[in-house]
Design a protein around this motif. Structure first.
Motif, PDB file in Angstrom:
ATOM      1  N   THR A  52       0.830  -1.196   0.000  1.00 61.24           N
ATOM      2  CA  THR A  52       0.000   0.000   0.000  1.00 61.24           C
ATOM      3  C   THR A  52       0.866   1.248   0.000  1.00 61.24           C
ATOM      4  O   THR A  52       1.846   1.336   0.736  1.00 61.24           O
ATOM      5  CB  THR A  52      -0.924   0.007   1.229  1.00 61.24           C
ATOM      6  N   VAL A 108       0.531   5.758  -0.284  1.00 63.34           N
ATOM      7  CA  VAL A 108      -0.365   6.886  -0.056  1.00 63.34           C
ATOM      8  C   VAL A 108      -0.239   7.835  -1.247  1.00 63.34           C
ATOM      9  O   VAL A 108       0.878   8.246  -1.596  1.00 63.34           O
ATOM     10  CB  VAL A 108      -0.013   7.619   1.250  1.00 63.34           C
ATOM     11  N   GLU A 148      -5.207   5.647  -0.264  1.00 66.81           N
ATOM     12  CA  GLU A 148      -4.236   4.565  -0.161  1.00 66.81           C
ATOM     13  C   GLU A 148      -4.587   3.506  -1.192  1.00 66.81           C
ATOM     14  O   GLU A 148      -5.747   3.107  -1.298  1.00 66.81           O
ATOM     15  CB  GLU A 148      -4.233   3.965   1.239  1.00 66.81           C
ATOM     16  N   GLU A 194       4.743   8.076   0.191  1.00 63.25           N
ATOM     17  CA  GLU A 194       3.767   9.038  -0.282  1.00 63.25           C
ATOM     18  C   GLU A 194       4.117   9.454  -1.707  1.00 63.25           C
ATOM     19  O   GLU A 194       5.258   9.764  -2.011  1.00 63.25           O
ATOM     20  CB  GLU A 194       3.751  10.295   0.599  1.00 63.25           C
TER      21      GLU A 194
END
Length: 102
Positions: free
Chosen positions: A16, A18, A37, A92
């Motif tokens: 996962t 972001v 996400e 991110e």
């Protein structure tokens, strides 16, 4: 013989990440948040996942080559990314629209 993993196992292998999306982009897709996400191992995977959730988002981020559009920028860990850029778990990713003027 195709040795690639089945789609289900490939999805499970993705970590996962972001994604931070610009307001101008999410405004075009009702229900899309500024922060989301998604499972992705590369920027291409991330774009594919965004397009699964909000059909047409790929066309806003990528051109037909495919590559990231000239007026869009994708940054991973402060570096400009391409569709081939690998993503670490939890990283991110910032999708930004280019600003021009004079």
């Amino acid at each position: 013989m195709d040795n690639s993993p089945a789609p289900e196992s490939r999805q499970a292998a993705l970590s996962t990440v972001v994604v931070r999306l610009p307001g101008v982009l999410v405004d075009l897709f009702p229900g899309a948040p500024r922060r989301v996400e998604v499972p992705a191992a590369t920027v291409r995977d991330m774009v594919d996942e965004l397009d699964k959730r909000w059909l047409g988002m790929r066309d806003r981020i990528c051109d037909s080559r495919p590559a990231i559009r000239k007026h869009m920028n994708v940054f991973v860990e402060g570096e400009r990314a391409t569709l081939k850029t690998k993503l670490s778990p939890g990283v991110e990713v910032f999708v930004l629209t280019a600003i021009s003027g004079g």
